[in-house]
Scaffold this motif. Structure first.
Motif, mmCIF file in Angstrom:
data_model
loop_
_atom_site.group_PDB
_atom_site.id
_atom_site.type_symbol
_atom_site.label_atom_id
_atom_site.label_comp_id
_atom_site.label_asym_id
_atom_site.label_seq_id
_atom_site.Cartn_x
_atom_site.Cartn_y
_atom_site.Cartn_z
ATOM 1 N N LEU A 46 27.395 -15.971 -21.142
ATOM 2 C CA LEU A 46 28.770 -16.224 -21.564
ATOM 3 C C LEU A 46 29.355 -15.003 -22.246
ATOM 4 C CD1 LEU A 46 28.040 -19.688 -23.218
ATOM 5 C CD2 LEU A 46 28.756 -19.279 -20.847
ATOM 6 N N GLY A 47 30.684 -14.972 -22.299
ATOM 7 C CA GLY A 47 31.362 -13.885 -22.994
ATOM 8 C C GLY A 47 32.762 -13.695 -22.451
ATOM 9 N N ALA A 48 33.566 -12.942 -23.191
ATOM 10 C CA ALA A 48 34.936 -12.678 -22.776
ATOM 11 C C ALA A 48 34.977 -11.718 -21.595
ATOM 12 C CB ALA A 48 35.715 -12.091 -23.960
ATOM 13 N N ASN A 49 36.144 -11.584 -20.973
ATOM 14 C CA ASN A 49 36.318 -10.594 -19.920
ATOM 15 C C ASN A 49 35.972 -9.212 -20.448
ATOM 16 O OD1 ASN A 49 37.207 -12.343 -17.903
ATOM 17 N ND2 ASN A 49 39.329 -12.232 -18.572
ATOM 18 N N GLY A 50 35.234 -8.459 -19.652
ATOM 19 C CA GLY A 50 34.865 -7.112 -20.057
ATOM 20 C C GLY A 50 33.651 -7.029 -20.956
ATOM 21 N N ALA A 51 32.984 -8.148 -21.181
ATOM 22 C CA ALA A 51 31.823 -8.141 -22.076
ATOM 23 C C ALA A 51 30.584 -7.528 -21.443
ATOM 24 C CB ALA A 51 31.510 -9.560 -22.531
ATOM 25 N N GLY A 52 30.571 -7.407 -20.099
ATOM 26 C CA GLY A 52 29.425 -6.842 -19.402
ATOM 27 C C GLY A 52 28.609 -7.836 -18.609
ATOM 28 N N LYS A 53 29.141 -9.050 -18.436
ATOM 29 C CA LYS A 53 28.388 -10.107 -17.748
ATOM 30 C C LYS A 53 28.141 -9.758 -16.279
ATOM 31 C CE LYS A 53 31.457 -13.317 -18.497
ATOM 32 N NZ LYS A 53 32.515 -12.412 -19.015
ATOM 33 N N SER A 54 29.212 -9.414 -15.568
ATOM 34 C CA SER A 54 29.064 -9.104 -14.144
ATOM 35 C C SER A 54 28.211 -7.864 -13.931
ATOM 36 C CB SER A 54 30.441 -8.909 -13.499
ATOM 37 O OG SER A 54 31.191 -10.109 -13.531
ATOM 38 N N SER A 55 28.368 -6.867 -14.791
ATOM 39 C CA SER A 55 27.571 -5.647 -14.673
ATOM 40 C C SER A 55 26.085 -5.947 -14.867
ATOM 41 C CB SER A 55 28.026 -4.606 -15.693
ATOM 42 O OG SER A 55 29.333 -4.153 -15.397
ATOM 43 N N THR A 56 25.775 -6.899 -15.746
ATOM 44 C CA THR A 56 24.382 -7.293 -15.944
ATOM 45 C C THR A 56 23.801 -7.890 -14.671
ATOM 46 O OG1 THR A 56 24.737 -7.683 -18.310
ATOM 47 C CG2 THR A 56 22.852 -8.776 -17.297
ATOM 48 N N LEU A 57 24.546 -8.787 -14.040
ATOM 49 C CA LEU A 57 24.065 -9.388 -12.791
ATOM 50 C C LEU A 57 23.908 -8.336 -11.698
ATOM 51 C CD1 LEU A 57 25.852 -12.842 -12.305
ATOM 52 C CD2 LEU A 57 23.851 -12.248 -13.672
ATOM 53 N N ARG A 58 24.910 -7.466 -11.563
ATOM 54 C CA ARG A 58 24.854 -6.457 -10.505
ATOM 55 C C ARG A 58 23.680 -5.511 -10.679
ATOM 56 N NH1 ARG A 58 31.191 -5.360 -11.331
ATOM 57 N NH2 ARG A 58 32.017 -7.156 -10.173
ATOM 58 N N ALA A 59 23.412 -5.141 -11.913
ATOM 59 C CA ALA A 59 22.266 -4.269 -12.159
ATOM 60 C C ALA A 59 20.950 -4.995 -11.897
ATOM 61 C CB ALA A 59 22.303 -3.745 -13.591
ATOM 62 N N ALA A 60 20.921 -6.294 -12.188
ATOM 63 C CA ALA A 60 19.705 -7.073 -11.961
ATOM 64 C C ALA A 60 19.308 -7.085 -10.488
ATOM 65 C CB ALA A 60 19.875 -8.499 -12.471
ATOM 66 N N VAL A 61 20.298 -7.110 -9.596
ATOM 67 C CA VAL A 61 20.003 -7.155 -8.163
ATOM 68 C C VAL A 61 20.145 -5.784 -7.498
ATOM 69 C CG1 VAL A 61 20.626 -9.586 -7.969
ATOM 70 C CG2 VAL A 61 22.360 -7.836 -7.502
ATOM 71 N N GLY A 62 20.362 -4.734 -8.275
ATOM 72 C CA GLY A 62 20.378 -3.390 -7.726
ATOM 73 C C GLY A 62 21.652 -2.968 -7.046
ATOM 74 N N SER A 63 22.745 -3.722 -7.212
ATOM 75 C CA SER A 63 23.996 -3.310 -6.568
ATOM 76 C C SER A 63 24.743 -2.278 -7.403
ATOM 77 C CB SER A 63 24.892 -4.508 -6.254
ATOM 78 O OG SER A 63 25.240 -5.201 -7.430
ATOM 79 N N VAL A 64 24.390 -2.146 -8.688
ATOM 80 C CA VAL A 64 24.793 -0.987 -9.490
ATOM 81 C C VAL A 64 23.535 -0.437 -10.148
ATOM 82 C CG1 VAL A 64 27.119 -1.864 -9.924
ATOM 83 C CG2 VAL A 64 25.332 -2.281 -11.612
ATOM 84 N N ARG A 65 23.559 0.847 -10.454
ATOM 85 C CA ARG A 65 22.373 1.504 -11.006
ATOM 86 C C ARG A 65 22.279 1.275 -12.505
ATOM 87 N NH1 ARG A 65 21.037 8.004 -10.549
ATOM 88 N NH2 ARG A 65 19.014 7.929 -11.633
ATOM 89 N N ALA A 66 21.099 0.890 -12.953
ATOM 90 C CA ALA A 66 20.847 0.761 -14.385
ATOM 91 C C ALA A 66 20.547 2.141 -14.962
ATOM 92 C CB ALA A 66 19.670 -0.169 -14.636
ATOM 93 N N ARG A 67 21.201 2.471 -16.068
ATOM 94 C CA ARG A 67 20.946 3.758 -16.712
ATOM 95 C C ARG A 67 19.616 3.740 -17.461
ATOM 96 N NH1 ARG A 67 25.393 6.209 -20.807
ATOM 97 N NH2 ARG A 67 24.659 4.477 -22.115
ATOM 98 N N ALA A 68 19.238 2.572 -17.930
ATOM 99 C CA ALA A 68 17.963 2.403 -18.633
ATOM 100 C C ALA A 68 17.570 0.942 -18.569
ATOM 101 C CB ALA A 68 18.081 2.868 -20.090
#
Length: 235
Positions: free
Chosen positions: A33-55
């Motif tokens: 959960l979280g407001a828009n822009g909190a990083g929720k979608s980026s967390t999911l995308r990084a989990a499945v490798g569709s965006v690169r995790a920096r660390a």
């Protein structure tokens, strides 16, 4: 089942996720959960490798899958439904569904899964020959879920399933997810703006703010937390 450890995601010089750690157990529904822009979608995308995790690290069934491309994760039982119910507009409903089974070579099993989805979402059965681009928003969301189910996932990551849907269709989609969890043991990591619905479905939840986890606990604990009630439930 899924373990995310100290995950960081950045776009250029802008940090979207900063040190997120969370877990989803086998057979669990967990809300993010979280407001828009909190990083929720980026967390999911990084989990499945569709965006690169920096660390950080992502593990699935104990195996490090950090940075593994999404199509390679599907055959392992991990599928994601991104925000916006993306479908192949110029292909039929059934063609869209069958694309979800691209890793399945047993056609009898594909047909079994197809009929299961049609049984779950009767509207898709009625529109199986219709072009996906002509469906309503709710029907496209059903199609996106159905296509993911054709891959036979054990863990489903789903981003904003209620976005743009009428209250009635939101209820249908959440009932379907609850049934999949209850009857098939499907694990779900759910990103959802409708906090009340998310906490009704989930057993546990995490709250993201500015790319970091600020609260976590059982659905009941979060529902009764004054900060969550004010910020996300309007109470």
């Amino acid at each position: 089942m899924l373990s995310i450890e100290d995950l960081e995601v950045a776009y250029g010089g802008v940090r979207a996720v900063g040190g997120v750690s969370l877990e989803v157990g086998r057979g669990e529904v967990v809300a993010l959960l979280g407001a828009n822009g909190a990083g929720k979608s980026s967390t999911l995308r990084a989990a499945v490798g569709s965006v690169r995790a920096r660390a950080g690290r992502v593990r699935f069934d104990g195996e490090d899958i950090t940075g593994t491309p999404p199509h390679r994760l599907v055959s392992r039982g991990l599928a994601m439904i991104p925000e916006g119910a993306r479908v192949f507009a110029r292909q039929s409903v059934e063609a869209n569904l069958r694309l979800g089974a691209f890793t399945v070579h047993d056609q009898a099993e594909v047909q079994r899964r197809l009929e299961q989805v049609y049984g779950m979402f009767g509207r898709l059965a009625e529109r199986r020959a219709q072009l996906a681009g002509t469906l309503s928003g709710g029907e496209r969301q059903m199609l996106a879920i159905g296509r993911a189910l054709l891959s036979g996932p054990r863990l489903l990551l789903i981003d904003e399933p209620s976005l743009g849907l009428s209250p009635k269709l939101v209820e249908e989609v959440f009932e379907a997810l609850a049934g999949l969890n209850r009857e098939q043991g499907l694990s779900v990591l759910l990103v959802e703006q409708n906090t009340a619905m998310a906490l009704d479905l989930a057993a546990r939840g995490y709250v993201l703010q500015s790319g970091q986890i600020v609260l976590h606990g059982s659905a009941e604990e979060l529902r009764n937390d004054d900060e969550v009630r004010r910020a996300y439930l309007g109470l």
